[in-house]
Design a protein around this motif. Structure first.
Motif, short mmCIF file in Angstrom:
data_model
loop_
_atom_site.label_atom_id
_atom_site.label_comp_id
_atom_site.label_asym_id
_atom_site.label_seq_id
_atom_site.Cartn_x
_atom_site.Cartn_y
_atom_site.Cartn_z
N MET A 125 6.72 4.54 -16.38
CA MET A 125 7.03 3.36 -15.60
C MET A 125 5.76 2.53 -15.37
O MET A 125 4.66 3.05 -15.41
N ARG A 126 5.96 1.28 -15.10
CA ARG A 126 4.85 0.35 -14.85
C ARG A 126 3.80 0.42 -15.95
O ARG A 126 2.61 0.29 -15.71
N TRP A 165 5.79 8.27 -8.29
CA TRP A 165 6.68 7.28 -8.91
C TRP A 165 7.99 7.20 -8.16
O TRP A 165 8.51 6.13 -7.89
N THR A 220 10.82 3.47 -2.08
CA THR A 220 10.29 2.44 -1.20
C THR A 220 10.88 1.08 -1.56
O THR A 220 11.34 0.33 -0.71
N LEU A 255 9.20 -9.02 -0.89
CA LEU A 255 9.49 -7.62 -1.17
C LEU A 255 8.33 -6.71 -0.77
O LEU A 255 8.52 -5.69 -0.12
N GLU A 256 7.12 -7.13 -1.14
CA GLU A 256 5.94 -6.31 -0.81
C GLU A 256 5.74 -6.22 0.70
O GLU A 256 5.36 -5.18 1.23
N ALA A 277 4.13 -5.67 -7.21
CA ALA A 277 5.22 -4.83 -6.66
C ALA A 277 5.45 -3.57 -7.49
O ALA A 277 5.14 -3.53 -8.64
N MET A 293 8.13 -3.72 1.82
CA MET A 293 7.71 -2.39 1.35
C MET A 293 6.59 -1.83 2.23
O MET A 293 6.49 -0.62 2.43
N MET A 294 5.75 -2.73 2.76
CA MET A 294 4.70 -2.26 3.67
C MET A 294 5.29 -1.57 4.90
O MET A 294 4.66 -0.71 5.50
N GLY A 295 6.51 -1.97 5.26
CA GLY A 295 7.17 -1.34 6.39
C GLY A 295 7.44 0.14 6.16
O GLY A 295 7.65 0.90 7.10
N THR A 354 6.08 7.17 3.97
CA THR A 354 5.66 7.61 2.64
C THR A 354 4.31 8.30 2.76
O THR A 354 3.65 8.21 3.79
N ARG A 381 -4.43 -4.20 0.48
CA ARG A 381 -4.23 -5.65 0.46
C ARG A 381 -3.68 -6.14 1.80
O ARG A 381 -4.01 -7.23 2.25
N HIS A 401 5.32 2.23 5.07
CA HIS A 401 4.06 2.96 5.02
C HIS A 401 4.11 4.30 5.75
O HIS A 401 3.69 5.33 5.23
N ARG A 428 -1.39 -1.28 -1.85
CA ARG A 428 -0.61 -2.23 -1.05
C ARG A 428 -1.16 -2.26 0.37
O ARG A 428 -1.33 -3.33 0.97
N ARG A 455 0.83 2.81 -3.32
CA ARG A 455 1.05 2.63 -1.87
C ARG A 455 -0.26 2.29 -1.16
O ARG A 455 -0.31 1.42 -0.30
N LEU A 476 1.91 -1.49 11.46
CA LEU A 476 2.89 -0.85 10.58
C LEU A 476 2.48 0.58 10.24
O LEU A 476 3.09 1.23 9.40
N GLY A 477 1.44 1.06 10.89
CA GLY A 477 1.08 2.46 10.70
C GLY A 477 -0.07 2.69 9.74
O GLY A 477 -0.40 3.83 9.44
N VAL A 478 -0.70 1.61 9.25
CA VAL A 478 -1.85 1.80 8.38
C VAL A 478 -3.06 2.12 9.26
O VAL A 478 -3.40 1.35 10.15
N GLN A 499 7.61 5.50 -4.89
CA GLN A 499 7.51 4.05 -5.10
C GLN A 499 8.90 3.44 -5.33
O GLN A 499 9.24 2.41 -4.75
N ARG A 500 9.71 4.13 -6.16
CA ARG A 500 11.06 3.64 -6.43
C ARG A 500 11.89 3.61 -5.16
O ARG A 500 12.61 2.65 -4.89
#
Lengths: 355, 256
Positions: free
Chosen positions: A1-2, B124, B130, B98-99, A355, B102-104, B109, A224, B106, A221, A218, A236-238, B127-128
């Motif tokens: 993938m990717r 992988w 998420t 979307l990103e 993404a 997806m950060m939500g 995961t 960033r 975190h 992301r 992850r 958000l928990g980072v 990620q899918r």
């Protein structure tokens, strides 16, 4: 993938071979020496791109980490342990195979650590120093962080310049080649030119694959998101502090890797590698490469360092990089790809979807 | 009151000589919509930041599920299942919708630096999942059409909705909404009320700091009123509307 993110890696591999053929055809394989050196400098830029471009944390101290890596490798592989051969620690290292016997240019018998042991120590030491420095400064924001790391860079430079075991202003020369495996070695002599050209590129491409994987993960992301809005990322928990610290240490280790390998390749290292202008140069390259753009950083890292090493900028070397940085900050502080007119151009080469 | 999901006990925070929040205690019952209202400068947002961990209280306690979380950092608070939105929407402007959502995911995961760098196969699937979860939430909130748009290009009302989606992606048990109606028009505010009610009906407790009285009176089960850092009233909306102290604070003495 990717798998899409790996296509440019393959394309670069092909270009590397084509470049070799072109240089051989033009009877200019001596360019490979500077390309190899530029590739090791590009490692610093790749790491700094993760830190600055993606996580948004400035560092004006990366020449310091490069130098710590390089000097550690140089000292450990050149410092003669013969007088201490029977000391318990040295005996232990000898028993573990961490030392080697060799003759330097003047025929002196030298007992020193092996390049592998030195390389490992260089990365470990740099990582630890980055951890200690980072733990105290990474909470700082924007130009405060830049100033703190600048101070760190200055300290490393003065230490390199003032410490006898680091060779003071002369630096350390006579660093032996780094035997990796069989006949494969990091060695700057002409017979090893082609081998080292490919070796350096393989190291750079591995670093690129690791960095690309990271920014598409992850963690990437999250990094960033810290750049974009630290408070929101935190909510958000980072664990923003830990993430920033981790990427700071990671980028320092990339720099140390470049420093150690280049030191073995050129056979020497001097305080010029630790100057603040070197740090400015790395920052300028990341900026001109497009900030959050690993490919841009790598290509610019190799191209600009190559031109600099070829002496194209003459004695205006530092001036050129300083000017590039000023221009970037005025006209495109977010990187060239964020300039609207150039963005269309940029989208031709890289798709900016993460993404 | 062991049914309370969140409680504050004698919470206190001052800035210099100003007591922004003074001796505030209240409970947020599980499954309810609780609102905090008060005039400008009443200490609503400070109270919120004390709960979310952005600020540390000088005195008092914040208790979540019976455990003190006083002084926890925001990321630790988030990991416990408390999500928040901001008064001024705080999206990741240059990331796609979307990103952002997806950060939500975190806190839900795991993959770390090494797994990411070496692209470990087990990441992988994460990620899918998420991405699938984020897409499902976008669809629920009617944002599918904006999935791949850059967040800062969306109109303001939509950005707020994306922030909701991002908060919901954390699968919170408590959702903190800081002035969700600020800057929205009447129509959008109505939609928002419906959304908050819908969120409550999925079992998520909501604590809303709000200026917009109509929103608060329509949706909340209980209201706390703050004035100059003090709690001056607490109760169901109908009782709050008749409370002379509240009327005095909002409309002036002659109306009380």
């Amino acid at each position: 993938m990717r798998l899409r993110i790996y296509y440019p890696v393959l394309a670069t591999a092909v270009l590397i071979v084509l470049l070799h053929l072109a240089l051989a055809y033009a009877d200019a394989t001596y360019y490979m020496t500077q390309i190899t050196m530029s590739a090791y400098y590009a490692l610093v830029v790749i790491g700094l791109c993760l830190l600055m471009g993606y996580a948004g944390q400035a560092s004006l101290g990366h020449a310091g980490f490069f130098a710590i890596g390089g000097y550690t490798a140089a000292v450990l592989t050149t410092y003669n342990l013969r007088p201490y051969a029977d000391a318990p620690f040295v005996s232990l290292c000898r028993a573990l195979g961490l030392t080697m016997q060799w003759k330097d240019l003047y025929g002196t018998d030298i007992l020193s650590f092996t390049p592998w042991a030195a390389f490992g120590s260089a990365l470990l030491l740099t990582g630890l120093i980055a951890l200690v420095i980072g733990a105290s400064v990474i909470r700082l924001k924007g130009h405060y962080l830049a100033m703190a790391t600048l101070g760190f860079g200055l300290i490393v430079y003065r230490i390199a310049l003032g410490t006898p075991v680091l060779g003071r202003a002369d630096g350390i020369s006579n660093v032996p080649p780094f035997h990796l495996l069989g006949s494969l070695q990091v060695n700057g002599r002409a017979p090893f030119r082609i081998q080292n050209y490919y070796l350096a590129w393989v190291v750079v491409l591995i670093a690129m694959v690791l960095a690309l994987n990271l920014v598409h993960s992850r963690v990437g992301r999250a990094l960033r998101s810290i750049h974009e809005n630290e408070e929101a990322a935190h909510s958000l928990g980072v664990n923003t502090y830990r993430y920033k610290l981790a990427v700071f240490v990671l980028s320092a280790i990339f720099a140390a890797m470049g420093g150690a390998l280049l030191t073995h390749y050129s056979g020497s290292i001097g305080p010029a590698e630790a100057t603040v202008m070197k740090s400015v140069r790395y920052v300028a390259i990341v900026a001109v490469g497009g900030m959050a753009n690993l490919w841009g950083a790598m290509v610019m890292g190799i191209l600009l360092n190559f031109l600099s090493l070829r002496g194209v900028f003459g004695s205006f070397d530092d001036t050129v990089f300083g000017a590039i940085l000023i221009m970037m900050m005025i006209f495109a502080p977010q990187g060239l790809l964020r300039v609207p007119r150039l963005r269309a151009l940029g989208s031709l080469v890289s798709r900016r979807s993460h993404a | 009151m062991d049914k309370a999901l969140l409680s504050t006990r004698n919470l206190h925070r001052s800035f210099g000589g100003v007591h922004a929040v003074k001796d505030v205690s209240f409970h947020v019952p599980t499954g309810a919509i609780k609102a905090v209202i008060g005039p400008n400068g009443a200490g609503k947002t400070t109270l919120f930041n004390l709960i979310a961990g952005t600020l540390t209280p000088h005195q008092g306690q914040v208790i979540f599920r019976g455990q003190p979380i006083t002084g926890h950092k925001p990321h630790a608070v988030a990991a416990l299942g408390i999500a928040r939105t901001f008064q001024t929407t705080k999206l990741f402007p240059h990331m796609t919708v979307l990103e952002n959502v997806m950060m939500g995911r975190h806190t839900r995961t795991r993959s770390g630096f090494l797994a990411g760098m070496f692209n470990a196969p087990w990441t992988w699937r994460e990620q899918r999942q998420t991405e699938a979860k984020a897409r499902a939430i976008l669809e629920e909130l009617g944002l599918t059409a904006h999935t791949n748009e850059t967040a800062c290009n969306l109109p303001f009302g939509r950005q707020r909705l994306v922030e909701f989606a991002r908060a919901l992606a954390t699968e919170p048990s408590l959702l903190l909404l800081d002035e969700p109606a600020a800057g929205l028009n009447i129509y959008e505010t109505q939609q928002l009320s419906q959304l908050i009610l819908k969120i409550r009906d999925t079992g998520i407790t909501c604590l809303v700091v709000e200026h917009d009285m109509s929103l608060v009176m329509n949706i909340s089960d209980e209201v706390v009123v703050l004035d100059q850092g003090h709690k001056i009233a607490e109760g169901p909306p109908a009782a709050i509307q008749r409370n002379p102290e509240v009327i005095r604070v909002y409309l002036g003495d002659e109306h009380a």
